[in-house]
Design an enzyme around this catalytic site. Sequence first.
Site, PDB file in Angstrom:
ATOM      1  N   HIS A 105       0.822  -1.204   0.000  1.00 35.85           N
ATOM      2  CA  HIS A 105       0.000   0.000   0.000  1.00 35.85           C
ATOM      3  C   HIS A 105       0.864   1.266   0.000  1.00 35.85           C
ATOM      4  CE1 HIS A 105       1.095   0.907   4.116  1.00 35.85           C
ATOM      5  NE2 HIS A 105       1.000  -0.394   4.353  1.00 35.85           N
ATOM      6  N   GLU A 210      -2.085  -7.134   7.364  1.00 34.57           N
ATOM      7  CA  GLU A 210      -0.742  -6.929   7.943  1.00 34.57           C
ATOM      8  C   GLU A 210      -0.559  -7.810   9.173  1.00 34.57           C
ATOM      9  OE1 GLU A 210       2.159  -6.630   7.696  1.00 34.57           O
ATOM     10  OE2 GLU A 210       2.827  -4.540   7.795  1.00 34.57           O
TER      11      GLU A 210
END
Length: 364
Positions: A105, A210
Amino acid sequence: MKVSALSPALLGLVASAQAAAVASSIQYSTVTGYFLQDETATDASTFDYTAVNFGLINRTYPADQVLKHQGKDLSQWERFYHQVQKLNTDSDNDVEYKVLFLGRHGEGYHNAAETYYGTPAWNCYWAELDGNGTSTWHDAALTANGVNQALIAHNFWQKQIDEQNIHTPDNYFTSPLTRSLQTANYTFNGLNLPHNAAKFRPLVKELFREGISIHTCDHRRSKSYIKNLFPGWPIEKGFTEDDELWNGVTAETSGAQDARSATALGEVFFAKSTKEEAFVSVTSHSGEISSILRVLGHRSFSLKTGAVIPVLVKAEKVKGATSTTTTVSWTASPHCTVPPVTSVTACVCPSSAAPVTTPLVTDV
Ligand SMILES: *[C@@H]1O[C@H](CO)[C@@H](O)[C@H](O)[C@H]1NC(C)=O
Ligand SMILES: *[C@@H]1O[C@H](CO)[C@@H](O)[C@H](O)[C@H]1NC(C)=O
Ligand SMILES: *[C@@H]1O[C@H](CO)[C@@H](O)[C@H](O)[C@H]1NC(C)=O
């Protein structure tokens, strides 16, 4: 032996062994010789995927022979796509080759805050808060810089489509955290895709999130929120309304994370898509991409925010192996209740205060 009697270092080993056990029904390896990122001579810290054609090495392939006979003048990416198809058609049903485009990202508010406060103060105190009054980093959104990084990826994909007729992903996956959802959207939404290309409809997949620390940036929002943000996107079956993995007290170990990365990959290979759907995009995070790379047997390669690397993966079903699920215990994450003096391996709090394991915010 009781797991709780082991030192933290040994706990890590136990966790890795258990992760390996989970992954054992599919054996992954990275096929080298195709991408610069796989070569030890390539420096990840200066690597710019847009300057080097996603790292694709200029070379000939065995599949070129067939194409020559057809008298075609094809781009490097077109020839590489044929080579991947050849690898798949030449192998039996227990083997599958895929090219995973692993995208990190763009910069989120949590990245900016970690830089602002410095990593010790961030880990030991600030990351456990939702924000600081002017900036919010609970399930952080992209900063303006982060949006730009995703748009750079967008423009680069468009350039490769226009100039090289690159085969765009047959399947798209994204982490459910806001920064990845936004990055996938800015990168792929509105691309002028090649004729017959798969539409961009990313599957929101819990296990591509994550590494789950006690930081509030790793705490995802609800399924309803995601549905509302990107109404057309499919969300995988079984995705819970609220985040049931983040608890704000214990953190996933890297062994536990690798076990879940292997589970996630096991739902991509031999399952979600076939050999004909060899190009796959995964929009995720630095820690999670590192974990995926470990499971794939790839060398360690850190991606900058917004960066993308393709990896050619060979997956092989291991005959007779049973996939066992073992619970890998997470570890508590002591932190300070005010900004720390220092943290290297542990938090050192002011006035000799003992670190605590109770969450600093409870309303999340
Ligand atoms: C590959 O070849 C092209 C020209 O065909 C060249 O522009 C490019 O710099 C080369 N890339 C690498 C990584 O060597
Ligand atoms: C909050 O953090 C941001 C960095 O992420 C910083 O720019 C800002 O000044 C901080 N606000 C306060 C009130 O400290
Ligand atoms: C998704 O991407 C489009 C195209 O860049 C943009 O206009 C839109 O605002 C984005 N949506 C969200 C929710 O970020």
